[in-house]
Design a protein around this motif. Structure first.
Motif, mmCIF file in Angstrom:
data_model
loop_
_atom_site.group_PDB
_atom_site.id
_atom_site.type_symbol
_atom_site.label_atom_id
_atom_site.label_comp_id
_atom_site.label_asym_id
_atom_site.label_seq_id
_atom_site.Cartn_x
_atom_site.Cartn_y
_atom_site.Cartn_z
ATOM 1 N N VAL A 184 -13.917 11.071 8.697
ATOM 2 C CA VAL A 184 -13.510 11.384 10.064
ATOM 3 C C VAL A 184 -13.777 12.862 10.299
ATOM 4 C CG1 VAL A 184 -11.621 11.420 11.723
ATOM 5 C CG2 VAL A 184 -11.739 9.593 10.027
ATOM 6 N N THR A 185 -14.417 13.181 11.416
ATOM 7 C CA THR A 185 -14.768 14.562 11.737
ATOM 8 C C THR A 185 -14.263 14.913 13.130
ATOM 9 O OG1 THR A 185 -16.909 14.058 12.781
ATOM 10 C CG2 THR A 185 -16.879 14.290 10.388
ATOM 11 N N SER A 186 -14.191 16.212 13.416
ATOM 12 C CA SER A 186 -13.890 16.655 14.774
ATOM 13 C C SER A 186 -15.182 16.706 15.580
ATOM 14 C CB SER A 186 -13.208 18.025 14.753
ATOM 15 O OG SER A 186 -14.027 19.002 14.136
ATOM 16 N N VAL A 187 -15.059 16.741 16.891
ATOM 17 C CA VAL A 187 -16.200 16.460 17.764
ATOM 18 C C VAL A 187 -17.342 17.464 17.616
ATOM 19 C CG1 VAL A 187 -15.171 17.722 19.733
ATOM 20 C CG2 VAL A 187 -16.868 15.931 20.149
ATOM 21 N N PHE A 188 -17.054 18.745 17.371
ATOM 22 C CA PHE A 188 -18.117 19.742 17.315
ATOM 23 C C PHE A 188 -18.574 20.047 15.890
ATOM 24 C CE2 PHE A 188 -15.988 21.040 21.398
ATOM 25 C CZ PHE A 188 -16.994 20.541 22.216
ATOM 26 N N THR A 189 -18.053 19.324 14.915
ATOM 27 C CA THR A 189 -18.498 19.506 13.533
ATOM 28 C C THR A 189 -19.941 19.043 13.385
ATOM 29 O OG1 THR A 189 -16.261 19.154 12.685
ATOM 30 C CG2 THR A 189 -18.074 18.867 11.135
ATOM 31 N N PRO A 190 -20.833 19.861 12.812
ATOM 32 C CA PRO A 190 -22.221 19.412 12.604
ATOM 33 C C PRO A 190 -22.262 18.224 11.642
ATOM 34 C CG PRO A 190 -22.035 21.805 12.373
ATOM 35 C CD PRO A 190 -20.639 21.269 12.412
ATOM 36 N N ASN A 191 -22.987 17.193 12.043
ATOM 37 C CA ASN A 191 -23.037 15.965 11.243
ATOM 38 C C ASN A 191 -24.353 15.780 10.498
ATOM 39 O OD1 ASN A 191 -20.437 14.697 11.854
ATOM 40 N ND2 ASN A 191 -21.196 14.578 13.954
ATOM 41 N N GLU A 192 -25.253 16.756 10.600
ATOM 42 C CA GLU A 192 -26.565 16.588 9.974
ATOM 43 C C GLU A 192 -26.460 16.389 8.462
ATOM 44 O OE1 GLU A 192 -27.497 19.147 13.675
ATOM 45 O OE2 GLU A 192 -25.836 18.760 12.290
#
Length: 492
Positions: free
Chosen positions: A2-10
């Motif tokens: 689970v991540t926060s919305v602006f966390t880079p997901n690359e």
């Protein structure tokens, strides 16, 4: 995970891991009209009702067992403090690793390099959590896809001008969440390209075009009726979706993947002074030819108000004239007492001179007073410059200034701090970024233009050698800034 919305997901995409955005999970629960039960579950465990509703829903889903245990949690400080508190609490609740990416307030290349090292640490933790080895070449490919996608999205802005987008608040919100979550995937790049194709083929539009600031309240039917597939008004862009639009040339590209992702975080319009967000909104309005901007404030998570002064000087917080003396205020009356032992009666001329010196010392002490609000303020450093640190008590009788200068949703402490800092006896102040509210208080005081010296000291949210070195540099910058100020006012 689970991540926060602006966390880079690359990083996760390069590892073929599948992140889930916390805000998207909460939005889906709200869309299913199931948020009430989850909010009640969170509040039943002590989460305050003033806490962000997105995060209350997420925590309620975890507490009730509806949201399963992930392998890890990842959040960043953009755009609110809740990302730190919620994910830290859930990490303890589930017993899983939590990586927090602390984004420095200062928008600089140095900040991006610091965040890049944090992202390298994130990559190592993710490798351990998923028992996979990250291929750096694959990561560069994913970041290159992100770079192309962001260019494609930016190119759609002028295309939206004067065209009927046939969108809804729900579509706008889901596009924002999906694009941030899938940035770096070929499907995301294809979606951005398809959006441009659709906009070019759209029919002309004669209604009101709006730039929407903050989340779209798709759950409010009364507002949705005004803009959903409407011929009278429509949303053409939002700062939540285009928060990465930056001014000037980029510092890094996809060939330096960690720095590339870090720059996007540092240059987000939700990082740094509120004027950066105003600049982003203005850019979106000009690019799309928007007729108006709507700044939607939803409560605890949205206590930021973007205000622009009509005066360029006051909006930049230009310092006014001031003076400085290196003499310590207490030395003058002490020296006078030494020359007039107890029992002796000074002449009237001496009495007049003493009163004059005491008045001068009192006046000097007023100008030497430097107000602060946070216990983390380095008052020893400030005292070394001859300043007299004084705590700014936020216990005030009214919020007259605060209500006029800031949003009514600002917390009581923030309002009280604004009120105290706007008092006539406050000329210099140092604020520390212990919470989001202090950042907004700084924006208000900076825009007022009435402070002789105002400094915002960014406090790291992590502990480690890198943070110690970073904070040492920030203390040095504060020392240099106050030193320049004292020299300028002494010459004045």
């Amino acid at each position: 995970m689970v991540t926060s919305v602006f966390t880079p997901n690359e990083i996760f995409h390069a590892l073929d891991a599948h992140p889930v955005t916390a805000e998207a999970v909460a939005s889906f629960a709200s869309g299913a009209q199931a948020e009430g039960a989850f909010i009640s579950a969170a509040e039943g465990r002590g989460i305050p009702e003033t806490y962000c509703s997105y995060h209350r829903i997420l925590m309620g889903m975890a507490i009730s067992g509806v949201l399963g245990k992930p392998r890890m949690l990842v959040s960043c400080s953009v755009a609110c403090d809740a990302n730190n508190l919620t994910f830290k609490a859930l990490g303890r609740f589930w017993g899983v690793p939590h990586v927090y990416v602390d984004v420095p307030y200062d928008v600089s290349r140095d900040s991006a390099l610091y965040v890049a090292d944090e992202l390298r640490e994130l990559a190592r933790v993710t490798e351990d959590a998923f028992s996979r080895k990250l291929d750096e070449g694959r990561l560069r490919e994913v970041c290159a896809c992100s770079e192309r996608t962001m260019h494609e999205l930016a190119a759609t802005l002028p295309t939206r001008r004067g065209r009927y987008l046939a969108n809804t608040m729900t579509i706008d919100m889901m596009e924002m969440l999906d694009l941030h979550l899938s940035l770096g995937l070929p499907e995301c790049e294809a979606l951005a390209r398809e959006m441009q194709h659709d906009f070019l083929a759209a029919s002309p539009y004669e209604g009101v075009n709006l730039v929407w600031a903050h989340v779209s309240p798709y759950f409010l039917e009364s507002l949705g009726e005004l803009v959903n597939t409407s011929q009278t008004s429509q949303i053409v862009a939002s700062d939540m979706m285009f928060e990465h639009v930056s001014a000037g040339d980029a510092w890094f590209d996809a060939s330096s993947p960690y720095e590339f992702m870090a720059e996007r975080l540092v240059r987000s319009c939700f990082n740094g002074p509120a004027t950066r967000r105003a600049d982003c909104i203005e850019h979106l309005a000009r690019e799309t030819g928007a007729d108006a901007v709507v700044l939607f404030c939803t409560g605890a998570a949205s206590r930021r108000r973007v205000r622009r002064s009509s005066s360029a000087g006051s909006s930049r917080g230009q310092a006014g004239p001031c003076w400085y003396s290196m003499a310590t205020p207490a030395t003058v009356p002490t020296a006078w007492r030494a020359r007039c032992p107890r029992g002796s009666r000074p002449s009237s001329r001496w009495s007049r001179s003493a009163r004059k010196l005491r008045d001068m010392a009192a006046e000097q002490q007023k100008h030497n007073e430097l107000f602060y609000a946070c216990k983390y303020t380095p008052i020893e450093l400030l005292a070394g410059f001859g300043a007299a640190p004084r705590i700014a008590e936020a216990d005030v009788a009214s919020f007259a200034y605060a209500d006029a200068l800031a949003h009514p949703n600002l917390c009581g402490y923030g309002k009280g701090l604004i009120e105290r800092m706007m008092a006539a006896d406050v000329h210099e102040a140092v604020l520390v970024t212990c919470c989001d509210v202090v950042r907004r208080v700084y924006d208000v005081l900076q825009a007022s233009g009435r402070m002789d010296f105002l400094y915002l000291l960014d406090l790291p949210h992590r502990r480690g050698p890198a943070e110690i070195a970073l904070f040492r540099r920030r203390l040095r910058a504060l020392a240099d800034a106050h030193s320049r100020h004292t020299v300028e006012r002494s010459s004045t």
